[in-house]
Design a protein around this motif. Structure first.
Motif, PDB file in Angstrom:
ATOM      1  N   ARG A   6     -16.627   9.011   9.590  1.00  0.00           N
ATOM      2  CA  ARG A   6     -15.456   8.389   8.968  1.00  0.00           C
ATOM      3  C   ARG A   6     -14.450   9.490   8.676  1.00  0.00           C
ATOM      4  NH1 ARG A   6     -15.248   2.788   8.909  1.00  0.00           N
ATOM      5  NH2 ARG A   6     -17.348   1.995   8.661  1.00  0.00           N
ATOM      6  N   PRO A  18       1.032   5.601  -0.742  1.00  0.00           N
ATOM      7  CA  PRO A  18       0.211   6.807  -0.881  1.00  0.00           C
ATOM      8  C   PRO A  18       0.247   7.340  -2.316  1.00  0.00           C
ATOM      9  CG  PRO A  18       2.255   7.316   0.267  1.00  0.00           C
ATOM     10  CD  PRO A  18       2.225   5.830   0.069  1.00  0.00           C
ATOM     11  N   LEU A  78     -12.543   8.508   0.655  1.00  0.00           N
ATOM     12  CA  LEU A  78     -11.906   8.521  -0.667  1.00  0.00           C
ATOM     13  C   LEU A  78     -11.473   7.124  -1.094  1.00  0.00           C
ATOM     14  CD1 LEU A  78      -9.857  11.805  -0.344  1.00  0.00           C
ATOM     15  CD2 LEU A  78     -11.834  11.406  -1.819  1.00  0.00           C
ATOM     16  N   ARG A  79     -10.910   6.360  -0.172  1.00  0.00           N
ATOM     17  CA  ARG A  79     -10.521   4.971  -0.513  1.00  0.00           C
ATOM     18  C   ARG A  79     -11.736   4.159  -0.912  1.00  0.00           C
ATOM     19  NH1 ARG A  79      -5.737   2.069   2.310  1.00  0.00           N
ATOM     20  NH2 ARG A  79      -7.163   0.408   1.771  1.00  0.00           N
ATOM     21  N   GLU A  80     -12.819   4.298  -0.165  1.00  0.00           N
ATOM     22  CA  GLU A  80     -14.057   3.566  -0.464  1.00  0.00           C
ATOM     23  C   GLU A  80     -14.608   3.983  -1.824  1.00  0.00           C
ATOM     24  OE1 GLU A  80     -17.161   0.840   0.340  1.00  0.00           O
ATOM     25  OE2 GLU A  80     -15.219   1.127   1.305  1.00  0.00           O
ATOM     26  N   ILE A 124     -13.005   5.269  -4.397  1.00  0.00           N
ATOM     27  CA  ILE A 124     -12.142   4.780  -5.472  1.00  0.00           C
ATOM     28  C   ILE A 124     -12.336   3.293  -5.671  1.00  0.00           C
ATOM     29  CG2 ILE A 124      -9.731   4.394  -6.126  1.00  0.00           C
ATOM     30  CD1 ILE A 124      -9.160   7.157  -4.757  1.00  0.00           C
ATOM     31  N   GLN A 125     -12.430   2.535  -4.587  1.00  0.00           N
ATOM     32  CA  GLN A 125     -12.632   1.085  -4.699  1.00  0.00           C
ATOM     33  C   GLN A 125     -13.936   0.769  -5.419  1.00  0.00           C
ATOM     34  OE1 GLN A 125     -10.421  -1.482  -3.649  1.00  0.00           O
ATOM     35  NE2 GLN A 125     -11.800  -2.541  -5.032  1.00  0.00           N
ATOM     36  N   GLN A 126     -15.013   1.452  -5.039  1.00  0.00           N
ATOM     37  CA  GLN A 126     -16.300   1.220  -5.685  1.00  0.00           C
ATOM     38  C   GLN A 126     -16.256   1.609  -7.158  1.00  0.00           C
ATOM     39  OE1 GLN A 126     -19.634   2.874  -3.548  1.00  0.00           O
ATOM     40  NE2 GLN A 126     -18.969   1.979  -1.620  1.00  0.00           N
ATOM     41  N   HIS A 176     -10.043  10.292   4.370  1.00  0.00           N
ATOM     42  CA  HIS A 176      -9.201   9.243   3.776  1.00  0.00           C
ATOM     43  C   HIS A 176     -10.008   7.970   3.527  1.00  0.00           C
ATOM     44  CE1 HIS A 176      -6.380   5.788   4.141  1.00  0.00           C
ATOM     45  NE2 HIS A 176      -5.681   6.530   3.296  1.00  0.00           N
ATOM     46  N   TRP A 177     -10.764   7.531   4.529  1.00  0.00           N
ATOM     47  CA  TRP A 177     -11.572   6.321   4.380  1.00  0.00           C
ATOM     48  C   TRP A 177     -12.597   6.506   3.264  1.00  0.00           C
ATOM     49  CZ3 TRP A 177     -16.639   4.968   4.323  1.00  0.00           C
ATOM     50  CH2 TRP A 177     -16.941   3.612   4.401  1.00  0.00           C
ATOM     51  N   VAL A 181       0.867  -1.176   0.000  1.00  0.00           N
ATOM     52  CA  VAL A 181       0.000   0.000   0.000  1.00  0.00           C
ATOM     53  C   VAL A 181       0.899   1.219   0.000  1.00  0.00           C
ATOM     54  CG1 VAL A 181      -1.763   1.281   1.258  1.00  0.00           C
ATOM     55  CG2 VAL A 181      -1.825  -1.214   1.225  1.00  0.00           C
TER      56      VAL A 181
END
Length: 96
Positions: free
Chosen positions: A30, A8, A36-38, A40-42, A33-34, A6
């Motif tokens: 939340r 940055p 934005l990660r979620e 992007i993943q979706q 950061h959480w 992982v």
């Protein structure tokens, strides 16, 4: 940071979007950061599925162009109507 691969990455956001992410993260309890990660993943999951669907359609079109095999709208519609009614129905045979 552990050695999990992982790393940055910097993303430049307009101030308005940055503030909206911050407000939404607070509302969801939340971190930005959480969130934005979620997001992007979706997005990546959805777009990979969309691209796989597109590639399947291209292959199907190429196969049709090569073989001419197909079912008509009426045949497909009748088959789907049987399935919708709960009947066991065989897939219609393709033909030229």
């Amino acid at each position: 940071m552990s050695d999990t691969g992982v790393r940055p990455i910097a993303v430049k956001l307009d101030p308005d979007v940055r503030e909206r992410v911050k407000r939404l993260a607070e509302a969801r309890q939340r971190t930005p950061h959480w969130l934005l990660r979620e997001a992007i993943q979706q997005y990546v999951d959805r777009e990979e599925k969309r691209e796989a669907f597109r590639q399947d359609a291209i292959r199907a079109w190429e196969e049709y162009q090569a073989t001419g095999l197909h079912v008509t709208f009426e045949e497909a519609d009748a088959w789907l109507a049987k399935l919708e009614a709960g009947e066991d129905a065989e897939v219609p045979d393709c033909h030229v």
